[in-house]
Design a protein around this motif. Structure first.
Motif, mmCIF file in Angstrom:
data_model
loop_
_atom_site.group_PDB
_atom_site.id
_atom_site.type_symbol
_atom_site.label_atom_id
_atom_site.label_comp_id
_atom_site.label_asym_id
_atom_site.label_seq_id
_atom_site.Cartn_x
_atom_site.Cartn_y
_atom_site.Cartn_z
ATOM 1 N N TYR A 1 0.831 -1.200 0.000
ATOM 2 C CA TYR A 1 0.000 0.000 0.000
ATOM 3 C C TYR A 1 0.865 1.249 0.000
ATOM 4 C CZ TYR A 1 -4.448 -2.425 0.942
ATOM 5 O OH TYR A 1 -5.577 -3.201 0.849
ATOM 6 N N GLY A 2 2.038 1.154 0.637
ATOM 7 C CA GLY A 2 2.929 2.291 0.747
ATOM 8 C C GLY A 2 2.663 3.094 1.996
ATOM 9 N N PRO A 3 3.690 3.723 2.556
ATOM 10 C CA PRO A 3 3.511 4.489 3.801
ATOM 11 C C PRO A 3 2.538 5.646 3.651
ATOM 12 C CG PRO A 3 5.665 4.914 2.804
ATOM 13 C CD PRO A 3 5.072 3.764 2.068
ATOM 14 N N ASP A 4 2.399 6.164 2.447
ATOM 15 C CA ASP A 4 1.458 7.251 2.187
ATOM 16 C C ASP A 4 0.348 6.802 1.239
ATOM 17 O OD1 ASP A 4 2.960 9.198 3.706
ATOM 18 O OD2 ASP A 4 4.416 9.188 2.060
ATOM 19 N N LEU A 5 0.080 5.493 1.235
ATOM 20 C CA LEU A 5 -0.892 4.900 0.305
ATOM 21 C C LEU A 5 -0.564 5.307 -1.133
ATOM 22 C CD1 LEU A 5 -4.263 5.328 2.259
ATOM 23 C CD2 LEU A 5 -2.590 3.472 2.379
ATOM 24 N N ASP A 6 0.735 5.287 -1.450
ATOM 25 C CA ASP A 6 1.192 5.760 -2.752
ATOM 26 C C ASP A 6 1.735 4.634 -3.625
ATOM 27 O OD1 ASP A 6 3.345 5.292 -1.068
ATOM 28 O OD2 ASP A 6 4.497 7.039 -1.725
ATOM 29 N N LEU A 7 1.419 3.387 -3.267
ATOM 30 C CA LEU A 7 1.810 2.261 -4.108
ATOM 31 C C LEU A 7 0.535 1.698 -4.757
ATOM 32 C CD1 LEU A 7 4.607 0.590 -1.931
ATOM 33 C CD2 LEU A 7 4.764 2.473 -3.555
ATOM 34 N N PHE A 8 0.243 0.428 -4.600
ATOM 35 C CA PHE A 8 -0.983 -0.126 -5.184
ATOM 36 C C PHE A 8 -2.215 0.374 -4.433
ATOM 37 C CE2 PHE A 8 1.889 -3.774 -6.417
ATOM 38 C CZ PHE A 8 1.827 -3.532 -7.776
ATOM 39 N N GLN A 9 -3.277 0.711 -5.186
ATOM 40 C CA GLN A 9 -4.555 0.924 -4.513
ATOM 41 C C GLN A 9 -5.079 -0.386 -3.949
ATOM 42 O OE1 GLN A 9 -4.036 2.362 -7.674
ATOM 43 N NE2 GLN A 9 -5.292 4.195 -7.914
ATOM 44 N N LEU A 10 -4.816 -1.493 -4.681
ATOM 45 C CA LEU A 10 -5.311 -2.804 -4.262
ATOM 46 C C LEU A 10 -4.204 -3.847 -4.379
ATOM 47 C CD1 LEU A 10 -8.797 -2.824 -6.084
ATOM 48 C CD2 LEU A 10 -8.348 -2.251 -3.690
ATOM 49 N N PRO A 11 -3.400 -4.030 -3.327
ATOM 50 C CA PRO A 11 -2.490 -5.187 -3.323
ATOM 51 C C PRO A 11 -3.329 -6.440 -3.073
ATOM 52 C CG PRO A 11 -1.853 -3.521 -1.674
ATOM 53 C CD PRO A 11 -3.248 -3.218 -2.117
ATOM 54 N N PHE A 12 -3.337 -7.347 -4.028
ATOM 55 C CA PHE A 12 -4.225 -8.507 -3.922
ATOM 56 C C PHE A 12 -4.072 -9.214 -2.576
ATOM 57 C CE2 PHE A 12 -5.408 -9.809 -8.520
ATOM 58 C CZ PHE A 12 -6.700 -9.349 -8.333
ATOM 59 N N ASN A 13 -5.209 -9.500 -1.977
ATOM 60 C CA ASN A 13 -5.275 -10.218 -0.709
ATOM 61 C C ASN A 13 -5.717 -11.650 -1.004
ATOM 62 O OD1 ASN A 13 -5.939 -11.254 1.839
ATOM 63 N ND2 ASN A 13 -7.875 -10.122 1.921
ATOM 64 N N PHE A 14 -4.760 -12.582 -0.926
ATOM 65 C CA PHE A 14 -5.045 -13.983 -1.245
ATOM 66 C C PHE A 14 -5.377 -14.810 0.000
ATOM 67 C CE2 PHE A 14 -2.179 -12.713 -4.781
ATOM 68 C CZ PHE A 14 -3.033 -12.973 -5.840
ATOM 69 N N GLY A 15 -5.705 -14.147 1.110
ATOM 70 C CA GLY A 15 -5.922 -14.853 2.357
ATOM 71 C C GLY A 15 -6.960 -15.955 2.272
ATOM 72 N N LEU A 16 -8.045 -15.710 1.535
ATOM 73 C CA LEU A 16 -9.116 -16.705 1.449
ATOM 74 C C LEU A 16 -8.741 -17.911 0.602
ATOM 75 C CD1 LEU A 16 -12.275 -14.429 0.981
ATOM 76 C CD2 LEU A 16 -11.561 -15.635 3.058
ATOM 77 N N VAL A 17 -7.716 -17.756 -0.246
ATOM 78 C CA VAL A 17 -7.369 -18.828 -1.170
ATOM 79 C C VAL A 17 -6.874 -20.067 -0.430
ATOM 80 C CG1 VAL A 17 -5.789 -19.503 -3.013
ATOM 81 C CG2 VAL A 17 -6.949 -17.289 -3.113
ATOM 82 N N GLY A 18 -6.054 -19.871 0.590
ATOM 83 C CA GLY A 18 -5.511 -21.020 1.302
ATOM 84 C C GLY A 18 -6.046 -21.206 2.700
ATOM 85 N N ALA A 19 -7.096 -20.471 3.042
ATOM 86 C CA ALA A 19 -7.595 -20.502 4.419
ATOM 87 C C ALA A 19 -8.359 -21.783 4.727
ATOM 88 C CB ALA A 19 -8.507 -19.301 4.666
#
Length: 534
Positions: free
Chosen positions: A287-305
């Motif tokens: 996301y970046g310290p100032d939210l200046d990287l990806f707006q949406l870094p993919f969250n794969f948490g549900l894939v292997g949960a």
């Protein structure tokens, strides 16, 4: 509110469309064939836009369509500014963008910046000689004194991550296949060329990019060997036998994403989505310290949960707590690389999974066919296409089972193609699109209703999240926006369960319950219910 204030608010809302939107991933080889060659194409996508409009999604993310030898099905690119003839032409692409925009749909492309094909003109020049001006566009290193590779790194596909080039007497780095040499983003000419690729596609009307393999874009190749993974077992595959401390999620990755974001922000309303994976703290850094990287870094948490009420509740709580202030969450259940959700959790739980994806706080990404309850297919050995499966056979790592053609109708080859498809066609348990569209209570009907409810209720698109309970195989959570409240109740078991809440049922995976008022909701087996509390 003045007209000027309304216009400013509307512009801001449009710029952040991705917050309320639903992203739908199209795997173009398998979506719709328009020219009877057995492979899906751009004209096929255009022909099916009305299906996507009816589904209710907001954006189409299209997996790679650029010129490629197709060794890794488009993730080995020879020209970043054109369309592979198998999919059509630039004119076909421009027509698709216009048609999609005319129907209120946005177009996202897969951007593959960490590597090219070994047939890309840049690499052909790079390997021509050590003195070639493009030599440093890729990552070259000398062999060790014994002739072995510079370090012990293993590629993502299980082979070595270094390939020997006899003509110039050096190794080049490949994160994936040897046919996919890694670009050297430390070279300012590489950075300039690749950032211009972003400008090129935005200039053609593309609304955003899903950035592939970003975690590998800045390998620290001179830092030495990756250490062994003490928790490794053979079923994990050879890649995970090492901890990728020098080859993945290095500080240089974040610097490069920041450059991409600066270019993207020059085009209003665009979104950058990152294929980020690894530990949760690694994902959050994107996301970046100032939210200046990806707006949406993919969250794969549900894939292997682990699929249980308390397990999912804990995962959501942990993820929400880890988000930087002001960061927008997102959720993914499946894609072209992982087993189908209906196969992971069982066909009976597919509706519960869909309800979870489409009611959690944040932007959901839906993989084509999951709205039909498609399962991972059985691919006969003679029909295997995936290079991963061919390189490490027998471990079940191949991705062909989740890439089979969309089943549209009862026509030959399920309406996907008039020719023999590139992969066999497999039908989901509830039938093809035409069958599910015409019958109440199907998976497709339920997903359409979920997306329609999400659009209609601000509590689902912009509301807060609060977990109420996760006991006895039932997960109950609240979405709230001001005075508007909805409660989502998910039964992870195959038996009746009390939910402990009451209200008016807005939607249920069991047909006929909508609009009923309950004082103490009891969920049926594998049921999902969304209600408005009294």
């Amino acid at each position: 509110m003045t007209l000027e204030q309304e216009q400013v608010r509307a512009a801001a809302s449009d710029a952040a469309w991705w917050k309320a939107g639903v992203v739908y991933q199209v795997y173009p080889r398998s979506f719709q064939d328009s020219n009877a060659d057995g492979i899906g194409d751009l004209a096929g996508i255009e022909a099916r836009l009305d299906y996507l409009v009816a589904l209710g999604v907001d954006a189409i993310w299209i997996s790679p369509i650029f010129p490629s030898p197709m060794v890794d099905f488009g993730y080995d690119i020879t020209d970043y500014r054109d369309i592979d003839p198998m999919f059509g032409t630039l004119a076909d692409f421009d027509r698709l963008v216009r048609a999609a925009h005319g129907k209120g749909l946005r177009i996202l492309l897969d951007f593959v910046p960490s590597h090219t094909s070994d047939q890309h003109p840049w690499f052909i020049q790079s390997r021509a000689s050590r003195r070639n001006p493009k030599r440093d566009w890729y990552i070259w290193r000398d062999a060790k004194p014994d002739g072995s590779p510079p370090n012990n790194w293993i590629s993502e596909f299980g082979g070595p991550s270094w390939t020997w080039d006899a003509a110039t007497g050096q190794y080049y780095h490949n994160t994936f296949l040897s046919e996919q040499p890694a670009l050297n983003w430390e070279n300012p000419e590489v950075r300039a060329a690749m950032l211009d690729v972003i400008r090129f596609w935005y200039g053609r009307g593309v609304d955003g990019l899903r950035v592939d393999a970003i975690t590998h874009i800045a390998p620290e190749v001179d830092a030495g060997d990756n250490p062994p993974n003490p928790d490794w077992t053979p079923d994990m595959g050879p890649t995970h036998s090492l901890l990728q401390v020098h080859s993945k999620n290095t500080p240089g990755c974040y610097e490069i994403v920041r450059l991409m974001r600066q270019v993207s922000d020059a085009f209003p309303g665009r979104v950058l989505i990152g294929e980020t994976n690894g530990a949760l703290e690694d994902v959050m850094r994107y996301y970046g310290p100032d939210l200046d990287l990806f707006q949406l870094p993919f969250n794969f948490g549900l894939v292997g949960a682990p699929w249980s009420a308390d397990g999912i509740a804990g995962l959501v709580e942990t993820y929400e707590a880890a988000l930087p202030e002001g960061a927008w969450p997102n959720w993914v259940l499946g894609n072209h690389d992982v087993a189908r959700i209906a196969s992971r959790v069982g066909a009976a739980q597919a509706r519960v999974a869909a309800a979870l994806l489409l009611t959690l706080r944040g932007t959901p990404t839906l993989y084509q066919g999951d709205e039909l309850g498609m399962e991972s297919a059985e691919i006969p050995p003679e029909a295997v296409q995936d290079p991963w499966e061919k390189q490490v056979p027998g471990l079940g790592l191949g991705r062909d089972p989740v890439r089979t053609p969309m089943p549209w109708s009862g026509a030959p080859n399920a309406g996907f193609s008039a020719a023999s498809p590139w992969l066999p066609v497999f039908l989901p348990p509830e039938g093809d699109v035409a069958t599910q569209e015409g019958a109440p209570g199907t998976m497709l009907t339920f997903v359409r209703s979920l997306i329609a409810l999400r659009r209609a209720e601000v509590a689902l698109t912009d509301g807060s999240y609060r977990m109420l309970t996760a006991t006895d195989d039932v997960l109950v959570f609240e979405r709230r926006a001001g005075g508007d409240r909805l409660v989502v109740c998910l039964n992870f078991s195959g038996e009746d369960r009390p939910a402990g809440v009451g209200g008016t049922v807005r939607l249920s995976s069991v047909p006929g319950r909508e609009g009923t008022v309950v004082t103490d909701l009891r969920l049926g087996p594998d049921e999902a219910v969304i209600l408005r509390p009294a």
